[in-house]
Design a protein around this motif. Structure first.
Motif, PDB file in Angstrom:
ATOM      1  N   GLY A   1       0.790  -1.234   0.000  1.00 60.05           N
ATOM      2  CA  GLY A   1       0.000   0.000   0.000  1.00 60.05           C
ATOM      3  C   GLY A   1       0.820   1.280   0.000  1.00 60.05           C
ATOM      4  N   VAL A   2       2.126   1.184  -0.333  1.00 56.66           N
ATOM      5  CA  VAL A   2       2.967   2.385  -0.392  1.00 56.66           C
ATOM      6  C   VAL A   2       3.092   2.812  -1.852  1.00 56.66           C
ATOM      7  N   ASP A   3       2.668   4.046  -2.149  1.00 54.16           N
ATOM      8  CA  ASP A   3       2.778   4.576  -3.509  1.00 54.16           C
ATOM      9  C   ASP A   3       4.107   5.335  -3.605  1.00 54.16           C
ATOM     10  N   TYR A   4       5.150   4.633  -4.040  1.00 58.73           N
ATOM     11  CA  TYR A   4       6.514   5.162  -4.051  1.00 58.73           C
ATOM     12  C   TYR A   4       6.702   6.128  -5.208  1.00 58.73           C
ATOM     13  N   SER A   5       7.078   7.366  -4.896  1.00 51.93           N
ATOM     14  CA  SER A   5       7.186   8.385  -5.949  1.00 51.93           C
ATOM     15  C   SER A   5       8.549   8.358  -6.634  1.00 51.93           C
ATOM     16  N   ALA A   6       8.549   8.784  -7.898  1.00 53.25           N
ATOM     17  CA  ALA A   6       9.795   8.868  -8.663  1.00 53.25           C
ATOM     18  C   ALA A   6      10.742   9.892  -8.035  1.00 53.25           C
TER      19      ALA A   6
END
Length: 199
Positions: free
Chosen positions: A40-45
């Motif tokens: 559930g972690v939306d890892y950003s660029a």
């Protein structure tokens, strides 16, 4: 675009691996997204690029701090590395930098200083055709303090038998550039010489 060159005072060359010799950053990013997405972690660029060159376990520690997650750094770090290994055949060499290694092989001492782990680092060098050109490799397995601490590059210099001030480091990430400068070395940002991964 101007050509990547060796500093006239350089007596030893140190290359980062991921994003410097091998265009692995897109593969690493997708591997992180695949694994972290499960939690559930939306890892950003943006965050990914800020942590370029930081080993997986330390990256997960940082992700917990930033995202407020409570992932097990060892477990999730190793999961990410396994996912990366599954996909790593997709990487491409960064020709401008790889050509430099081939050009100076046998003329100047050359080392690779990476935040990656030893086994995968050698596998990367094999995929991009540099396995036989590199004798000295310092990885996350060899140091107590990863980049931006200078230990990785200082160990490279010591193994090459070259004073830090006479070493030129080729890097693509801020942590690595910081490590090179702290070590008192000449630091060259290779992303000025090729089209860097933009997410």
């Amino acid at each position: 675009m101007h050509k990547l060159e060796i500093h006239p005072k350089a007596k030893g060359l140190i290359f980062d691996l991921d994003g410097t010799l091998a265009d692995t950053m897109p593969v690493h990013f997708v591997a992180y997204q695949n694994i972290l997405g499960k939690y559930g972690v939306d890892y950003s660029a943006k965050m990914f690029l800020e942590l370029a060159g930081v080993p997986a376990v330390e990256t997960i520690v940082k992700i917990n701090e930033v995202y407020g997650s409570s992932l097990n750094p060892e477990e999730v770090g190793h999961e990410k590395e396994a996912e990366y290994e599954r996909m790593m055949h997709e990487m491409k060499p960064i020709d401008a930098v790889v050509d430099l290694v081939k050009q100076y092989h046998g003329k100047l001492p050359i080392a690779v200083g990476t935040g990656g782990y030893t086994r995968l680092a050698w596998k990367t060098l094999e995929i991009i055709g540099l396995k036989d050109y590199i004798e000295i490799l310092v990885s996350a397995n060899d140091v107590q303090n990863p980049k931006p601490h200078p230990e990785t590059f200082l160990r490279c210099a010591k193994q090459m038998g070259i004073a830090p001030k006479d070493c030129q480091v080729f890097e693509d990430g801020d942590p690595g550039m910081q490590a090179a400068r702290t070590a008192g070395m000449m630091a060259t940002l290779v992303t000025d010489y090729y089209d860097v991964f933009k997410a």
